[in-house]
Scaffold this motif. Structure first.
Motif, PDB file in Angstrom:
ATOM      1  N   HIS A 229      -7.719   5.818  -1.875  1.00 33.77           N
ATOM      2  CA  HIS A 229      -7.521   5.203  -0.561  1.00 33.77           C
ATOM      3  C   HIS A 229      -8.798   5.245   0.277  1.00 33.77           C
ATOM      4  O   HIS A 229      -9.012   4.371   1.116  1.00 33.77           O
ATOM      5  CB  HIS A 229      -6.396   5.921   0.202  1.00 33.77           C
TER       6      HIS A 229
ATOM      7  N   ARG B  85      -1.179   9.470  -0.052  1.00 35.11           N
ATOM      8  CA  ARG B  85      -2.632   9.375  -0.065  1.00 35.11           C
ATOM      9  C   ARG B  85      -3.215   9.839  -1.396  1.00 35.11           C
ATOM     10  O   ARG B  85      -2.727  10.793  -2.011  1.00 35.11           O
ATOM     11  CB  ARG B  85      -3.226  10.208   1.058  1.00 35.11           C
TER      12      ARG B  85
ATOM     13  N   THR C 231       0.827  -1.191   0.000  1.00 38.28           N
ATOM     14  CA  THR C 231       0.000   0.000   0.000  1.00 38.28           C
ATOM     15  C   THR C 231       0.869   1.251   0.000  1.00 38.28           C
ATOM     16  O   THR C 231       1.792   1.371   0.803  1.00 38.28           O
ATOM     17  CB  THR C 231      -0.924   0.017   1.222  1.00 38.28           C
TER      18      THR C 231
ATOM     19  N   THR D  54      -3.622   1.078  -3.164  1.00 37.52           N
ATOM     20  CA  THR D  54      -4.553   1.943  -2.428  1.00 37.52           C
ATOM     21  C   THR D  54      -5.469   1.170  -1.483  1.00 37.52           C
ATOM     22  O   THR D  54      -6.437   1.737  -0.973  1.00 37.52           O
ATOM     23  CB  THR D  54      -5.420   2.750  -3.418  1.00 37.52           C
ATOM     24  N   THR D  55      -5.169  -0.110  -1.251  1.00 33.45           N
ATOM     25  CA  THR D  55      -6.037  -0.942  -0.414  1.00 33.45           C
ATOM     26  C   THR D  55      -5.196  -1.748   0.571  1.00 33.45           C
ATOM     27  O   THR D  55      -4.216  -2.388   0.177  1.00 33.45           O
ATOM     28  CB  THR D  55      -6.865  -1.916  -1.272  1.00 33.45           C
ATOM     29  N   ARG D  56      -5.571  -1.714   1.833  1.00 37.34           N
ATOM     30  CA  ARG D  56      -4.865  -2.502   2.829  1.00 37.34           C
ATOM     31  C   ARG D  56      -5.149  -3.989   2.640  1.00 37.34           C
ATOM     32  O   ARG D  56      -6.248  -4.370   2.221  1.00 37.34           O
ATOM     33  CB  ARG D  56      -5.281  -2.090   4.249  1.00 37.34           C
TER      34      ARG D  56
END
Length: 199
Positions: free
Chosen positions: A13, A9, A5, A109-111
């Motif tokens: 996100h 930002r 990730t 952009t994604t955990r």
């Protein structure tokens, strides 16, 4: 190593993992219905534009993740040029690069935990035991996460070989690449056991 990730930002996100994964799925299916250099070029340009809200640094990071794909692009274009179907080769290459870039954007952009939860929720529809669902979800999330990592390491091994020898690496990289993959798998398994007691 468990997270790719981006710390920079972007508006993406803030979007939940579920919608992003659904868009990725729909785009992947829809891209194979796009024919012609013009339409597929428009699709690729749209994907590239999605990186722009993150700024040039974010866009460059996404471009670097595509570097291992370059050899495949060269081979595909060369083959289609040789067979007299260059336009078809361009369509295939643009489709492949655009979809990989879109998958990378979701990854950046994604955990991992968010992706894990979404996959687990989808598997719940199959009414599988919760323990099975968590393991399957973890496997899917790790495949998504580690595919670009392994591709990058494979490219690094190939570059290291070329720096030391004029011969093409070919099959000689199979064993070191397998050892790298096994080592990464062991490290991840140890980290997961230390954090959750699973595996």
């Amino acid at each position: 190593m468990l997270s790719l990730t981006s710390e920079r930002r972007t508006p993406w996100h803030a979007i939940a993992a579920g919608p992003k994964m659904l868009v990725l799925l729909a785009a992947t299916l829809g891209a194979f219905w796009i024919e012609g250099v013009g339409p597929i070029l428009g699709f690729a340009a749209t994907v590239a534009a999605l990186y722009m809200p993150g700024g040039l640094v974010f866009a460059r990071a996404g471009a670097r993740m595509l570097a291992p794909v370059v050899p495949f692009v060269v081979v595909i274009l060369a083959w289609h040029w040789w067979t007299g179907a260059l336009a078809q080769g361009v369509v295939i290459v643009l489709r492949m690069v655009a979809l990989i870039a879109l998958a990378n954007l979701v990854t950046m952009t994604t955990r991992l935990q968010d992706m894990l939860d979404r996959v687990d929720a989808a598997l719940a529809l199959l009414r599988l035991p919760q323990a099975w669902r968590r393991r399957l979800a973890l496997a899917v999330a790790l495949v998504i996460r580690f595919t670009p990592v392994l591709v990058q390491k494979g490219a690094a091994l190939s570059q290291s070989w070329r720096a030391r020898s004029r011969r093409r690496p070919g099959w000689r990289l199979v064993l070191p690449f397998a050892l790298v993959a096994i080592d990464d798998a062991e490290r991840v398994a140890e980290a997961l056991r230390a954090r959750s007691g699973e595996l």
